[in-house]
Scaffold this motif. Sequence first.
Motif, PDB file in Angstrom:
ATOM      1  N   LYS A  10       0.844  -1.198   0.000  1.00 40.45           N
ATOM      2  CA  LYS A  10       0.000   0.000   0.000  1.00 40.45           C
ATOM      3  C   LYS A  10       0.888   1.262   0.000  1.00 40.45           C
ATOM      4  CE  LYS A  10      -3.935   1.581   2.860  1.00 40.45           C
ATOM      5  NZ  LYS A  10      -4.735   2.153   1.796  1.00 40.45           N
ATOM      6  N   GLY A  11       0.345   2.354  -0.496  1.00 35.06           N
ATOM      7  CA  GLY A  11       1.119   3.602  -0.553  1.00 35.06           C
ATOM      8  C   GLY A  11       1.610   4.022   0.827  1.00 35.06           C
ATOM      9  N   VAL A  13       3.781   2.702   2.926  1.00 36.37           N
ATOM     10  CA  VAL A  13       4.149   1.722   3.964  1.00 36.37           C
ATOM     11  C   VAL A  13       5.662   1.544   4.103  1.00 36.37           C
ATOM     12  CG1 VAL A  13       2.029   0.351   3.868  1.00 36.37           C
ATOM     13  CG2 VAL A  13       3.928  -0.222   2.363  1.00 36.37           C
ATOM     14  N   GLY A  14       6.402   1.998   3.096  1.00 36.04           N
ATOM     15  CA  GLY A  14       7.863   1.865   3.175  1.00 36.04           C
ATOM     16  C   GLY A  14       8.457   1.005   2.063  1.00 36.04           C
ATOM     17  N   LYS A  15       7.735   0.877   0.959  1.00 33.38           N
ATOM     18  CA  LYS A  15       8.237   0.060  -0.163  1.00 33.38           C
ATOM     19  C   LYS A  15       9.609   0.523  -0.638  1.00 33.38           C
ATOM     20  CE  LYS A  15       4.728   1.275  -2.692  1.00 33.38           C
ATOM     21  NZ  LYS A  15       3.936   1.918  -1.639  1.00 33.38           N
ATOM     22  N   SER A  16       9.709   1.828  -0.906  1.00 35.47           N
ATOM     23  CA  SER A  16      10.965   2.333  -1.472  1.00 35.47           C
ATOM     24  C   SER A  16      12.108   2.141  -0.481  1.00 35.47           C
ATOM     25  CB  SER A  16      10.838   3.820  -1.816  1.00 35.47           C
ATOM     26  OG  SER A  16       9.784   4.009  -2.716  1.00 35.47           O
ATOM     27  N   THR A  17      11.806   2.398   0.793  1.00 32.22           N
ATOM     28  CA  THR A  17      12.839   2.276   1.819  1.00 32.22           C
ATOM     29  C   THR A  17      13.330   0.829   1.901  1.00 32.22           C
ATOM     30  OG1 THR A  17      11.623   3.975   3.036  1.00 32.22           O
ATOM     31  CG2 THR A  17      13.328   2.775   4.251  1.00 32.22           C
ATOM     32  N   ASN A 245       6.632  -3.379   8.411  1.00 31.80           N
ATOM     33  CA  ASN A 245       7.444  -2.197   8.687  1.00 31.80           C
ATOM     34  C   ASN A 245       6.811  -1.352   9.806  1.00 31.80           C
ATOM     35  OD1 ASN A 245       9.470  -0.286   8.384  1.00 31.80           O
ATOM     36  ND2 ASN A 245       8.498   0.705   6.611  1.00 31.80           N
ATOM     37  N   ARG A 246       7.619  -0.523  10.423  1.00 38.24           N
ATOM     38  CA  ARG A 246       7.181   0.400  11.469  1.00 38.24           C
ATOM     39  C   ARG A 246       6.608  -0.328  12.678  1.00 38.24           C
ATOM     40  NH1 ARG A 246       6.615   5.949  10.191  1.00 38.24           N
ATOM     41  NH2 ARG A 246       6.810   6.388   7.984  1.00 38.24           N
ATOM     42  N   PRO A 284      11.687  -2.363  12.691  1.00 42.20           N
ATOM     43  CA  PRO A 284      11.217  -1.456  13.731  1.00 42.20           C
ATOM     44  C   PRO A 284      10.888  -0.057  13.196  1.00 42.20           C
ATOM     45  CG  PRO A 284      13.576  -1.931  14.003  1.00 42.20           C
ATOM     46  CD  PRO A 284      13.088  -2.757  12.844  1.00 42.20           C
ATOM     47  N   TRP A 285      10.102   0.653  13.970  1.00 37.60           N
ATOM     48  CA  TRP A 285       9.797   2.054  13.694  1.00 37.60           C
ATOM     49  C   TRP A 285      10.977   2.860  14.226  1.00 37.60           C
ATOM     50  CZ3 TRP A 285       4.179   4.045  13.645  1.00 37.60           C
ATOM     51  CH2 TRP A 285       4.156   5.363  13.191  1.00 37.60           C
ATOM     52  N   LEU A 288      14.295   8.109  13.523  1.00 39.85           N
ATOM     53  CA  LEU A 288      15.166   9.003  12.759  1.00 39.85           C
ATOM     54  C   LEU A 288      14.728   9.010  11.309  1.00 39.85           C
ATOM     55  CD1 LEU A 288      17.352   6.835  11.199  1.00 39.85           C
ATOM     56  CD2 LEU A 288      18.033   6.626  13.575  1.00 39.85           C
ATOM     57  N   ASP A 289      15.177  10.011  10.608  1.00 39.42           N
ATOM     58  CA  ASP A 289      14.851  10.128   9.194  1.00 39.42           C
ATOM     59  C   ASP A 289      15.678   9.105   8.427  1.00 39.42           C
ATOM     60  OD1 ASP A 289      14.348  10.808   6.630  1.00 39.42           O
ATOM     61  OD2 ASP A 289      14.941  12.919   6.806  1.00 39.42           O
ATOM     62  N   LEU A 290      14.975   8.232   7.741  1.00 37.18           N
ATOM     63  CA  LEU A 290      15.685   7.133   7.076  1.00 37.18           C
ATOM     64  C   LEU A 290      16.210   7.511   5.692  1.00 37.18           C
ATOM     65  CD1 LEU A 290      13.438   4.124   8.042  1.00 37.18           C
ATOM     66  CD2 LEU A 290      15.730   4.616   8.873  1.00 37.18           C
ATOM     67  N   ASN A 291      15.824   8.693   5.217  1.00 34.95           N
ATOM     68  CA  ASN A 291      16.343   9.077   3.902  1.00 34.95           C
ATOM     69  C   ASN A 291      17.851   9.200   3.976  1.00 34.95           C
ATOM     70  OD1 ASN A 291      14.050   9.164   2.269  1.00 34.95           O
ATOM     71  ND2 ASN A 291      13.409  11.074   3.244  1.00 34.95           N
TER      72      ASN A 291
HETATM   73  N1  LIG Z   1      10.709   1.736   9.698  1.00 33.24           N
HETATM   74  C1  LIG Z   1      10.586   3.051   9.531  1.00 33.24           C
HETATM   75  N2  LIG Z   1      10.801   3.921  10.542  1.00 33.24           N
HETATM   76  C2  LIG Z   1      10.685   5.258  10.371  1.00 33.24           C
HETATM   77  N3  LIG Z   1      10.364   5.838   9.198  1.00 33.24           N
HETATM   78  C3  LIG Z   1      10.129   5.046   8.139  1.00 33.24           C
HETATM   79  C4  LIG Z   1      10.233   3.610   8.244  1.00 33.24           C
HETATM   80  N4  LIG Z   1       9.964   3.092   7.012  1.00 33.24           N
HETATM   81  C5  LIG Z   1       9.707   4.137   6.192  1.00 33.24           C
HETATM   82  N5  LIG Z   1       9.807   5.319   6.861  1.00 33.24           N
HETATM   83  C6  LIG Z   1       9.588   6.667   6.301  1.00 33.24           C
HETATM   84  O1  LIG Z   1       8.258   6.696   5.815  1.00 33.24           O
HETATM   85  C7  LIG Z   1       8.158   7.462   4.623  1.00 33.24           C
HETATM   86  C8  LIG Z   1       7.526   6.618   3.526  1.00 33.24           C
HETATM   87  O2  LIG Z   1       8.398   5.562   3.169  1.00 33.24           O
HETATM   88  P1  LIG Z   1       8.579   5.112   1.638  1.00 33.24           P
HETATM   89  O3  LIG Z   1       9.617   4.054   1.631  1.00 33.24           O
HETATM   90  O4  LIG Z   1       8.806   6.277   0.776  1.00 33.24           O
HETATM   91  O5  LIG Z   1       7.134   4.481   1.371  1.00 33.24           O
HETATM   92  P2  LIG Z   1       6.459   4.021   0.000  1.00 33.24           P
HETATM   93  O6  LIG Z   1       7.558   3.811  -0.995  1.00 33.24           O
HETATM   94  O7  LIG Z   1       5.747   2.750   0.359  1.00 33.24           O
HETATM   95  O8  LIG Z   1       5.494   5.077  -0.389  1.00 33.24           O
HETATM   96  C9  LIG Z   1       9.592   7.907   4.305  1.00 33.24           C
HETATM   97  O9  LIG Z   1       9.759   9.213   4.758  1.00 33.24           O
HETATM   98  C10 LIG Z   1      10.453   6.938   5.093  1.00 33.24           C
HETATM   99  O10 LIG Z   1      11.694   7.518   5.458  1.00 33.24           O
END
Ligand SMILES: Nc1ncnc2c1ncn2[C@@H]1O[C@H](COP(=O)(O)OP(=O)(O)O)[C@@H](O)[C@H]1O
Length: 393
Positions: A10-11, A13-17, A245-246, A284-285, A288-291
């Motif tokens: 789903k949008g 959720v952290g796919k790209s990360t 995730n999270r 885990p959630w 910090l900023d994961l970028n």
């Molecule tokens: N486990 C995590 N803990 C904290 N922040 C997270 C975690 N996973 C993702 N994020 C943050 O959540 C936001 C959305 O993640 P993203 O990977 O871009 O999602 P998607 O690609 O599914 O839309 C980003 O700002 C990312 O840094």
Amino acid sequence: MDRMIIFTGKGGVGKSTVAAAHARKAAAKGMKTLIVSTDMAHNLCDLFEQELGREPKETAPNLYALEIDPDYEMNRHYGSIMNAVKNLVTGTASQNLEAFDDLAMFPGIEELFSLIRIQEIYRGGEYEMIIVDCAPTGETLSLLKFPELLSWYMEKLFPLGKVAMKVLRPVSRQLFKLELPDAQAMNDIERLYLKLAELESLLKDRDICSIRLVAMPEKMVVEETKRSYMYLNLYNFNVDGLYINRVLLEDLGNDFFDEWIRLQSDYIKELESVFAEMPVCRIPWYDLDLNGTEGLDRIAGDCLTDDELFEVRCSASNEVFEKTKEGYVLTVCLPCAKKEEIELYQSKSDMILRIGNFKRSIPLPDTLARCQVDSARLENGRLAIGFSRNWAQ
Ligand SMILES: Nc1ncnc2c1ncn2[C@@H]1O[C@H](COP(=O)(O)OP(=O)(O)O)[C@@H](O)[C@H]1O
Ligand SMILES: [Mg+2]
């Protein structure tokens, strides 16, 4: 061996990360890796903290990244084709052609070109590992079912060949109530058709390609993840991993979070039981900023520690034909499906399964062409369709 892993969910959720963390890890292990984003909402450039473009760019040793622009892909390869396809798809009155129902529902056909580009890159053989950061599940599913629909449709309408096509064209409007493409577009359509056939066989090749779902432990996401899993099975894709995730850690000592932790643990249990047959990874959630690459490497170091992380981790087919005493049984894996929403039809050569807007034609082996469906049972996420010989025919 070459490998392709597609991440979807789903949008937000952290796919790209999660996809990018895998890419960093694969590259660090020495695999020449490409991460490709097909989501129009690209954010690989934020994750890798650099400009990316329409061609793969090296972002670290062994690690290349590419943000696909479907319009660019489409124009690069197929000038006249889109008009022809659009005419076919949105054509005029089409009640008598079942296929149009499905094609007309297809949103954003342009995105299909992203997948075709990936297939071309795969065939180029330059990378050992291709990680796909896909669009949200809804869109991905539409894309994944498209090659199958289009091939089905092409086979039904175009066995005529080009000569017949020229003759038919002037009368096609009245006769078939649809617009047939002209000769130039026909070549393009043939090329596209071949590409789609190749794409479909790549996506369904269980030695090479698998799909991993990314989820979060909350109600809406859990529901969507279960549905996606079911639909991916319906189309016979190999889903071989779930990432939750999270996830909140247990020792926060704060009432507000304690309640969330309790809620999350119920959803985690539910997801783990639905995905019991495959590895489930909790992430885990982070506070910090994961970028940025540090964040990605942190996830990789904390969570992506499975020795078989990049292997295909379950590859049994979702569809099995078996001979029984009474006849034959076709078993289709449909986790989380509800009995009342499944519709079954038998045509001469196919078994057609419909769930909601999704329809799948499963080609029947020749031995079953003269058999008739005489039972259907859904048990533990498996649909068993019984066939008996029909001697009268
Ligand atoms: N486990 C995590 N803990 C904290 N922040 C997270 C975690 N996973 C993702 N994020 C943050 O959540 C936001 C959305 O993640 P993203 O990977 O871009 O999602 P998607 O690609 O599914 O839309 C980003 O700002 C990312 O840094
Ligand atoms: Mg994303």
